[in-house]
Design a protein around this motif. Structure first.
Motif, PDB file in Angstrom:
ATOM      1  N   PHE A  27     -66.947 -55.741  48.891  1.00  0.00           N
ATOM      2  CA  PHE A  27     -68.126 -55.267  49.617  1.00  0.00           C
ATOM      3  C   PHE A  27     -68.689 -53.974  49.020  1.00  0.00           C
ATOM      4  O   PHE A  27     -69.782 -53.557  49.347  1.00  0.00           O
ATOM      5  CB  PHE A  27     -67.790 -55.067  51.100  1.00  0.00           C
ATOM      6  CG  PHE A  27     -66.785 -53.980  51.340  1.00  0.00           C
ATOM      7  CD1 PHE A  27     -67.224 -52.678  51.597  1.00  0.00           C
ATOM      8  CD2 PHE A  27     -65.418 -54.241  51.314  1.00  0.00           C
ATOM      9  CE1 PHE A  27     -66.302 -51.673  51.826  1.00  0.00           C
ATOM     10  CE2 PHE A  27     -64.503 -53.240  51.529  1.00  0.00           C
ATOM     11  CZ  PHE A  27     -64.932 -51.946  51.790  1.00  0.00           C
ATOM     12  N   MET A  28     -67.922 -53.334  48.158  1.00  0.00           N
ATOM     13  CA  MET A  28     -68.370 -52.058  47.591  1.00  0.00           C
ATOM     14  C   MET A  28     -69.250 -52.304  46.364  1.00  0.00           C
ATOM     15  O   MET A  28     -69.175 -53.351  45.736  1.00  0.00           O
ATOM     16  CB  MET A  28     -67.157 -51.240  47.166  1.00  0.00           C
ATOM     17  CG  MET A  28     -66.338 -50.767  48.351  1.00  0.00           C
ATOM     18  SD  MET A  28     -64.920 -49.850  47.788  1.00  0.00           S
ATOM     19  CE  MET A  28     -64.383 -49.142  49.319  1.00  0.00           C
ATOM     20  N   PRO A  29     -70.022 -51.287  46.003  1.00  0.00           N
ATOM     21  CA  PRO A  29     -70.784 -51.394  44.749  1.00  0.00           C
ATOM     22  C   PRO A  29     -69.822 -51.569  43.567  1.00  0.00           C
ATOM     23  O   PRO A  29     -68.706 -51.048  43.607  1.00  0.00           O
ATOM     24  CB  PRO A  29     -71.512 -50.055  44.655  1.00  0.00           C
ATOM     25  CG  PRO A  29     -71.461 -49.473  46.026  1.00  0.00           C
ATOM     26  CD  PRO A  29     -70.304 -50.078  46.742  1.00  0.00           C
ATOM     27  N   ASP A  30     -70.269 -52.273  42.547  1.00  0.00           N
ATOM     28  CA  ASP A  30     -69.382 -52.668  41.449  1.00  0.00           C
ATOM     29  C   ASP A  30     -68.540 -51.535  40.863  1.00  0.00           C
ATOM     30  O   ASP A  30     -67.339 -51.649  40.727  1.00  0.00           O
ATOM     31  CB  ASP A  30     -70.204 -53.319  40.320  1.00  0.00           C
ATOM     32  CG  ASP A  30     -70.274 -54.817  40.551  1.00  0.00           C
ATOM     33  OD1 ASP A  30     -69.640 -55.258  41.533  1.00  0.00           O
ATOM     34  OD2 ASP A  30     -70.955 -55.516  39.787  1.00  0.00           O
ATOM     35  N   GLY A  31     -69.190 -50.409  40.522  1.00  0.00           N
ATOM     36  CA  GLY A  31     -68.467 -49.300  39.885  1.00  0.00           C
ATOM     37  C   GLY A  31     -67.346 -48.790  40.765  1.00  0.00           C
ATOM     38  O   GLY A  31     -66.196 -48.660  40.344  1.00  0.00           O
ATOM     39  N   ILE A  32     -67.673 -48.550  42.047  1.00  0.00           N
ATOM     40  CA  ILE A  32     -66.685 -48.011  42.985  1.00  0.00           C
ATOM     41  C   ILE A  32     -65.570 -49.019  43.214  1.00  0.00           C
ATOM     42  O   ILE A  32     -64.403 -48.662  43.334  1.00  0.00           O
ATOM     43  CB  ILE A  32     -67.361 -47.624  44.314  1.00  0.00           C
ATOM     44  CG1 ILE A  32     -68.454 -46.597  44.025  1.00  0.00           C
ATOM     45  CG2 ILE A  32     -66.342 -47.058  45.295  1.00  0.00           C
ATOM     46  CD1 ILE A  32     -69.260 -46.179  45.226  1.00  0.00           C
ATOM     47  N   GLU A  33     -65.945 -50.303  43.256  1.00  0.00           N
ATOM     48  CA  GLU A  33     -64.941 -51.350  43.445  1.00  0.00           C
ATOM     49  C   GLU A  33     -63.863 -51.246  42.370  1.00  0.00           C
ATOM     50  O   GLU A  33     -62.671 -51.220  42.667  1.00  0.00           O
ATOM     51  CB  GLU A  33     -65.618 -52.720  43.386  1.00  0.00           C
ATOM     52  CG  GLU A  33     -64.639 -53.855  43.639  1.00  0.00           C
ATOM     53  CD  GLU A  33     -65.251 -55.215  43.341  1.00  0.00           C
ATOM     54  OE1 GLU A  33     -66.444 -55.405  43.631  1.00  0.00           O
ATOM     55  OE2 GLU A  33     -64.541 -56.067  42.797  1.00  0.00           O
ATOM     56  N   ASP A  34     -64.308 -51.133  41.105  1.00  0.00           N
ATOM     57  CA  ASP A  34     -63.332 -51.051  40.019  1.00  0.00           C
ATOM     58  C   ASP A  34     -62.459 -49.817  40.155  1.00  0.00           C
ATOM     59  O   ASP A  34     -61.238 -49.874  39.939  1.00  0.00           O
ATOM     60  CB  ASP A  34     -64.050 -51.026  38.668  1.00  0.00           C
ATOM     61  CG  ASP A  34     -64.637 -52.390  38.353  1.00  0.00           C
ATOM     62  OD1 ASP A  34     -64.163 -53.367  38.987  1.00  0.00           O
ATOM     63  OD2 ASP A  34     -65.549 -52.478  37.527  1.00  0.00           O
TER      64      ASP A  34
END
Lengths: 403, 252
Positions: free
Chosen positions: A331-338
Motif C-alpha cells: 500500500f506504500m509508495p514504491d520507494g518507501i515500500e522497498d
C-alpha cells in the motif's frame, strides 16, 4: 481438589483449556486468507508446542527452583529419544513402552551426570553440564554409531525384530506408531465455513501427558520438597546449619528434570520415530534456557509460555520471505515500500533469531521475571485502576511467590 | 560432665596457631559466654563446634558423642543450632516458609523426598511455626519476604528458626552486633526467656560486656587461642589476667 488450592486449580484448568482447544485457538484465520500463514494449528507444530512445554517445565524444576543452570539438558532429551526408538525397533510400535523407557534411561543418565556435575555450583556446574552434553553429542555422532545411527540418525527399518509387533506391514512398509491401536498420525478435520481445524491423535496424547507433567510440577512447587529446593537457591549455608543436606535435594531435582527431558524425547520419537544427534547439540540446551527465562524462570506457567513463543517464532516467523513482505507494504509508495522491506527483512525468515535475541534482551532488561512478570504488571495496573476507592487487598497478593 | 566437652583442641592455619590447647566445659541449661580480644580464636572455636572446621588435635564431645568429622547438617541434627553474626536466613522466601523449613528438618531429618505432600497441609507443623512467630512477636509479618525486613527483624527470625527446632545447645555468634541499645536489651530479654522457659543451653560469643554480664552464668576468656580463665561473672570482672588481655600490661 487433587490436592491443589483454588488458585492452582484454576491455573491447571486454564492450561487444560488452552491445550484442549489449541486446534481452534491456534487457527484463528480462515484458510486461504493472507493471514493464514500465522496459523499454527497444524499437528506437527502443536505437538512441538506441548513437547517443548514438557521439556521446559522439567528444566524449570531444576533452574527455576534451585537456581542451578544446566547447559546440557538436551543430552537427556537426546538419550530419551534414542531409547524410545530402540524400544520401537526391538519391542513394539506402541508408544507406551517407548515413552516409559525414555524416562527411565534419561533418569539414569541424569543421575550419573548430576552426581558428578553437582560437585560444583555456579558457573562451574554449568560448564560441567555443557561439557557432558557435548561429549554425549560427539559420542552419538561418531563413536557410538552402531547404537545411535551416527550422522544419519537412528531410524526404523524393515529388518527390525519388533518382538511384540510386526517387522513390516502387509504392503511392505514400516509400521506406524500407535497408542494401543490408535495411530498417532490419525487426524480428524473439521471444516467450519472457510476455517479448517485439525484434531490429531498424537497431539492429544502429548497434550494429556503434558497436563500430567504440569500437574506434577504444581505439586512439586507446593510441596516441602519444592520449598527445600527454593531454600537451596536462597541460602545453602543456612540450610546446612538447619540440619538439611542440600546435595540430595539438588540431585533429586536434577534427576526429575532429566526425566522430564527424557519424557519429551520419548514423545518426540513417538510422533516421528527418528532420533538424531543434533537433538543433543548445545544450541538445543541453550534453547530450553531461553524458554525458561523468556517465560519466567521459577514460575509455573512461564516456561510453557516461553516454549510456545519460541517454537511459534521458529516455525512461523521463519516462513515469512521478502515476497510476503512486499505484499504487506504494497500500500506504500514504491520507494518507501522497498526501504521498509529492506528494514524489516533482517528480522524475518532466517533472521528470526535476531528478533528472538532482541526480545530476549528486552525481557531480561525490563522484565527480569519474564513474560509472567509482564502479565502480572498489567494485571496489577488494571486492579489498581479498578479498586482505587477500596485500596488495600491488592497489596497483599503482590508478595505471593512462584505463581 | 557438661553437655559440651572440649578437650585439648588445637588448630593451626599455616604459621598461625589459631587455637592452642582449648578446654571448655558447658553445663546443661546454663548460659556460657566466651569473650576475648579480636583474634583470640573465638570464631575459630565456634566453627570447630559446628563442623565447619576440623581441629588438628583434641576432641569435642556433645552429650558423650564426638562431633569431629561430622558435617554441619549432622551436627545440627544432634541438637546444636547456630545463630550467625550477620543473620543467615532464606531471603527469597517468606517469613513463614523460613520457619517451616526448620520444622520439616526437625521432623524428617536431613533429607526426604516429600514431593507429594503440600506444605500448608501439615497442620501440626504450621501450628508449631505460628506459635514460635507469636512468641517472637512476628506473626503479623508471616507473609513478608524475609529479605525485605530490617536487620533486627532478620535476627529475630533467625533466632526463631533455631528455636523452633528445640535445640539442646544454641550457639550465638555476637547476637547483638550492630544493634541499638534498645534492641540489644530486647535481645537480652528474649535470650533470658529462652534459657529459662525452654531449657536450652546457650553458648555466646560476644564483645559487648553489657550483654555478657547480664546473661552469662559462666565466662571463659580466650586470648591468643588459649583460655586464660574460666569463672563466674563476678570474679571475671576484676580478674587481673583479663584486664591484661584486654588492655595490655599496666606497666609496659
Amino acid at each position: 481438589m487433587l490436592g491443589l488450592n483454588k488458585k492452582d486449580m484454576n491455573l491447571l484448568l486454564l492450561v487444560a483449556g488452552l491445550v484442549i482447544f489449541a486446534p481452534f485457538i491456534l487457527n484463528p484465520f480462515p484458510e486461504g486468507s493472507e493471514l493464514a500463514q500465522f496459523n499454527a494449528g497444524y499437528p506437527d507444530l502443536m505437538q512441538r508446542f506441548v513437547i517443548f512445554g514438557i521439556f521446559a517445565i522439567g528444566f524449570n524444576i531444576l533452574f527455576g527452583l534451585t537456581g542451578y543452570l544446566s547447559f546440557g539438558h538436551a543430552a537427556f532429551l537426546g538419550v530419551g529419544s534414542y531409547a524410545g526408538v530402540w524400544m520401537m525397533k526391538l519391542l513394539t510400535m506402541n508408544v507406551v513402552p517407548a515413552i516409559m523407557i525414555s524416562v527411565v534411561v534419561a533418569g539414569l543418565f541424569s543421575l550419573l551426570i548430576g552426581y558428578i556435575s553437582l560437585r560444583r555450583s555456579g558457573i562451574y556446574f554449568s560448564i560441567l553440564t555443557l561439557a557432558f552434553a557435548q561429549m554425549s553429542f560427539a559420542l552419538a555422532y561418531s563413536v557410538l554409531t552402531p547404537l545411535t545411527g551416527g550422522e544419519t540418525g537412528l531410524q526404523l527399518s524393515l529388518n527390525d525384530p519388533r518382538v511384540l509387533g510386526i517387522s513390516a506391514t502387509e504392503t511392505g512398509s514400516i509400521p506406524v506408531t500407535h497408542f494401543f491401536g490408535l495411530e498417532m498420525r490419525d487426524s480428524f478435520e473439521l471444516a467450519l465455513g472457510s476455517w479448517l481445524f485439525t484434531f490429531n491423535a498424537g497431539y492429544y496424547l502429548c497434550a494429556a501427558v503434558m497436563l500430567i507433567a504440569f500437574y506434577l510440577s504444581i505439586r512439586i512447587f507446593r510441596s516441602p520438597f519444592g520449598m527445600m529446593l527454593r531454600a537451596v537457591k536462597s541460602n545453602q549455608q543456612r540450610m546446612k546449619y538447619t540440619g538439611l543436606n542440600p546435595k540430595p535435594y539438588t540431585l533429586a531435582a536434577f534427576v526429575i528434570s532429566g526425566m522430564y527431558a527424557g519424557l519429551a524425547g520419548g514423545l518426540m520419537v513417538s510422533m516421528d520415530p527418528l532420533a538424531g544427534a543434533e537433538r543433543m547439540f548445545w544450541t538445543a540446551s541453550g534453547e530450553v534456557v531461553l524458554m525458561a527465562i523468556l517465560g519466567g524462570a521459577g514460575t509455573l506457567i512461564g516456561p510453557v509460555l516461553g516454549a510456545g513463543l519460541i517454537k511459534y517464532m521458529e516455525n512461523i516467523l521463519s516462513k515469512i520471505n521478502s515476497t510476503i513482505l512486499h505484499e504487506w507494504f504494497a500500500f506504500m509508495p514504491d520507494g518507501i515500500e522497498d526501504v521498509m522491506v529492506t528494514l524489516v527483512y533482517p528480522f524475518i525468515g532466517k533472521g528470526w533469531h535476531l528478533t528472538l535475541g532482541i526480545m530476549f534482551m528486552l525481557v531480561v532488561i525490563f522484565l527480569p521475571g519474564g513474560l509472567v512478570e509482564g502479565g502480572q504488571r498489567i494485571a496489577r495496573l488494571f486492579r489498581r485502576r479498578g479498586a482505587k476507592t477500596d485500596d488495600s487487598g491488592a497489596e497483599q497478593s503482590q508478595n505471593t511467590p512462584a505463581e | 560432665m557438661g553437655i559440651l566437652e572440649v578437650k585439648g583442641v588445637g588448630k593451626r592455619f599455616g604459621g598461625l596457631q589459631a587455637l592452642g590447647d582449648v578446654n571448655l566445659s558447658v553445663q546443661e541449661n546454663s548460659v556460657h559466654a566466651i569473650i576475648g580480644p579480636n583474634g583470640a580464636g573465638k570464631s575459630t572455636l565456634l566453627n570447630v563446634l559446628v563442623g565447619k572446621l576440623i581441629p588438628d588435635t583434641g576432641s569435642v564431645m556433645f552429650e558423650g558423642q564426638s562431633v569431629l568429622g561430622r558435617s554441619p547438617h549432622e551436627i545440627n541434627q544432634m541438637g546444636i543450632s547456630r545463630v550467625f553474626q550477620t543473620p543467615e536466613i532464606f531471603g527469597d522466601l517468606t517469613v513463614m516458609e523460613n520457619i517451616m523449613i526448620p520444622c520439616f528438618a526437625k521432623r524428617d531429618g536431613s533429607y526426604r523426598l516429600h514431593a507429594f505432600e503440600t506444605v500448608l497441609h501439615e497442620k501440626e507443623l504450621v501450628a508449631q511455626a505460628e506459635q514460635i512467630l507469636i512468641d517472637v512477636n512476628m506473626i503479623d509479618k508471616r507473609e513478608m519476604h524475609a529479605a525485605s525486613m530490617s536487620r533486627g527483624d532478620k535476627r529475630r527470625l533467625e533466632m526463631a528458626m533455631c528455636l523452633v527446632q528445640e535445640p539442646k545447645l544454641l550457639l550465638l555468634d555476637e547476637p547483638t552486633a550492630g544493634m541499638a541499645r534498645a534492641d540489644t536489651n530486647n535481645t537480652i530479654d528474649l535470650l533470658k526467656e529462652i534459657n529459662e522457659k525452654r531449657d536450652i543451653t546457650m553458648c555466646i560469643i560476644e564483645h559487648d560486656m553489657h550483654v555478657v554480664f547480664s546473661l552469662a552464668e559462666r565466662i571463659t576468656v580466650l586470648a591468643q587461642g588459649t583460655p586464660l580463665v574460666e569463672d563466674i561473672p563476678e570474679k571475671i570482672k576484676g580478674h587481673p589476667k583479663v584486664q591484661e588481655a584486654y588492655l595490655g600490661q599496666a606497666h609496659g
